[in-house]
Design an enzyme around this catalytic site. Structure first.
Site, mmCIF file in Angstrom:
data_model
loop_
_atom_site.group_PDB
_atom_site.id
_atom_site.type_symbol
_atom_site.label_atom_id
_atom_site.label_comp_id
_atom_site.label_asym_id
_atom_site.label_seq_id
_atom_site.Cartn_x
_atom_site.Cartn_y
_atom_site.Cartn_z
ATOM 1 C CB SER A 53 -11.045 2.166 39.560
ATOM 2 O OG SER A 53 -11.265 3.500 39.281
ATOM 3 C CG HIS A 84 -14.856 3.180 35.738
ATOM 4 N ND1 HIS A 84 -15.627 3.490 36.822
ATOM 5 C CD2 HIS A 84 -13.593 3.481 36.083
ATOM 6 C CE1 HIS A 84 -14.870 3.964 37.792
ATOM 7 N NE2 HIS A 84 -13.627 3.974 37.361
ATOM 8 C CG HIS A 106 -13.968 9.667 37.417
ATOM 9 N ND1 HIS A 106 -14.147 8.595 36.572
ATOM 10 C CD2 HIS A 106 -13.719 9.148 38.647
ATOM 11 C CE1 HIS A 106 -14.002 7.474 37.265
ATOM 12 N NE2 HIS A 106 -13.751 7.778 38.515
ATOM 13 C CE1 TYR A 108 -10.625 10.520 34.864
ATOM 14 C CE2 TYR A 108 -10.754 10.759 37.250
ATOM 15 C CZ TYR A 108 -10.732 9.962 36.116
ATOM 16 O OH TYR A 108 -10.809 8.595 36.251
ATOM 17 C CD GLU A 109 -14.652 9.734 32.803
ATOM 18 O OE1 GLU A 109 -15.001 9.127 31.790
ATOM 19 O OE2 GLU A 109 -15.087 9.469 33.944
ATOM 20 C CB ALA A 136 -9.572 3.185 43.692
ATOM 21 C CG MET A 234 -8.849 11.698 41.351
ATOM 22 S SD MET A 234 -8.023 11.320 39.791
ATOM 23 C CE MET A 234 -6.315 11.138 40.325
ATOM 24 C CB SER A 235 -14.891 9.367 42.251
ATOM 25 O OG SER A 235 -14.588 8.408 43.245
ATOM 26 C CG ASN A 258 -2.333 4.668 45.191
ATOM 27 O OD1 ASN A 258 -3.487 4.515 44.765
ATOM 28 N ND2 ASN A 258 -1.837 5.849 45.496
ATOM 29 C CG HIS A 270 -5.200 4.194 36.233
ATOM 30 N ND1 HIS A 270 -5.991 4.513 37.312
ATOM 31 C CD2 HIS A 270 -6.030 3.604 35.338
ATOM 32 C CE1 HIS A 270 -7.235 4.141 37.078
ATOM 33 N NE2 HIS A 270 -7.284 3.587 35.884
HETATM 34 N N1 HPA Z 1 -4.925 9.903 44.373
HETATM 35 C C1 HPA Z 1 -6.116 10.211 43.834
HETATM 36 N N2 HPA Z 1 -6.992 9.298 43.454
HETATM 37 C C2 HPA Z 1 -6.651 8.015 43.611
HETATM 38 C C3 HPA Z 1 -5.427 7.623 44.175
HETATM 39 C C4 HPA Z 1 -4.513 8.620 44.573
HETATM 40 O O1 HPA Z 1 -3.403 8.356 45.079
HETATM 41 N N3 HPA Z 1 -5.417 6.264 44.199
HETATM 42 C C5 HPA Z 1 -6.602 5.862 43.679
HETATM 43 N N4 HPA Z 1 -7.352 6.906 43.326
#
Ligand code: HPA
Length: 296
Positions: A53, A84, A106, A108-109, A136, A234-235, A258, A270
């Site tokens: 990302s 993306h 991902h 989740y998609e 990320a 998540m990847s 973050n 996001h």
């Molecule tokens: N959690 C999960 N996936 C992420 C996060 C998070 O805080 N930040 C960026 N991708």
């Protein structure tokens, strides 16, 4: 009119008729993708690079680029995630022949494990010996802050799936691949010395992946911290497991976008992730270039 699900079922049925189901589902489709890519005269890449990302701009630095949109490649899963681009870029970076994935899919998609691993199978068949994955993450470790780069040295697969489930294709790798050094130790050292040379601070951390798409709860983050995780995303884990299965050496660098949920009182967005990643893209590119100079 056929729905997407019907089309998928038809593909699986065709593959079964061809004796190419489960772990082999990919094999025939991979061959089709390889043929398509080969016809575009793309050079043989040595290093596969996955840009997470907000990091897609790094692909613009590739020299002599041959750009192929994912949507054009037979069976290649098309990214729906914001941030993306969805293009495969062949060319050179620091005189190393690379294949850059500008964006990834991902779990989740809604993709199946075969679809998640498909790009790595194709890159593996194209002959990459190295995978450099970026992503990320949220910082779980209380010493981490947004903008930090983390060389991943181990992971915890909390996604609830393993991409190697299904009939094993022995041509690609063993049924029970070892994961002791899933992130190549020599590459970790190269990353750290590359970072030192570039004066980019880097940490070593354990990555935990949840399936998403919801961010984690503060309780989940506390649990992950107790389990030994430093960053959360998540990847990456499906891709790295697949690379390992094919004996492709893997390195992964995460950018803390973050503070993980509950570390601070603020809610997670996001957009915050994308903004942090855009800011980090320059140092990620410098680190990647210095790494490539070391392996060339
Ligand atoms: N959690 C999960 N996936 C992420 C996060 C998070 O805080 N930040 C960026 N991708």
């Amino acid at each position: 009119m056929t729905t997407i699900i019907q089309e998928r079922e038809m593909t699986v049925m065709t593959d079964q008729v061809n004796g190419d189901s489960a772990g082999g589902y990919g094999a025939m489709n991979v061959t089709e993708a390889l043929t398509f890519i080969g016809e575009r005269a793309a050079p043989r890449p040595r290093v596969g690079i996955i840009l997470g990302s907000g990091l897609g701009s790094i692909a613009d630095a590739v020299e002599h680029p041959v750009v192929i949109p994912y949507a054009d490649i037979p069976h290649w899963p098309v990214t729906t995630a914001q941030g993306h681009a969805g293009r495969l870029v062949f060319g050179e970076l620091e005189d190393v022949s690379v294949a850059v994935m500008q964006g990834r899919v991902h779990y989740y998609e809604g993709y199946s494990v075969e679809e998640l691993t498909f790009p790595i199978r194709v890159l593996g068949e194209l002959g990459i010996s190295t995978l450099f994955a970026t992503n990320a993450s949220g910082g779980i470790n209380l010493g981490y802050k947004p903008g930090d780069l983390v060389a991943v040295y181990d992971h915890i697969n909390f996604m609830g799936i393993n991409p190697l489930v299904g009939r094993n294709n022995e041509k690609w790798g063993p049924r029970f691949p070892d994961m002791t050094y899933v992130y190549d130790r020599e590459y970790l050292e190269m990353l750290e010395s590359a970072a030192m040379e570039e004066k980019i601070p880097i940490r070593r951390g354990v990555y935990i992946a949840f399936s998403g798409p919801s961010f984690e709860t503060p309780a989940e983050i506390r649990m992950a911290r107790v389990l030994g995780a430093d960053i959360v995303g998540m990847s990456t884990i499906p891709e790295v497991l697949t690379a390992n299965h094919m004996s492709v050496r893997a390195a992964a660098v995460s950018c803390v976008a973050n503070f993980a949920a509950g570390v601070k009182p603020e809610k997670l967005h996001h957009q915050e992730v994308l903004d942090s990643m855009t800011r980090a893209a320059r140092s990620m590119e410098r680190l990647l270039r210095a790494f490539l100079r070391k392996i060339s």
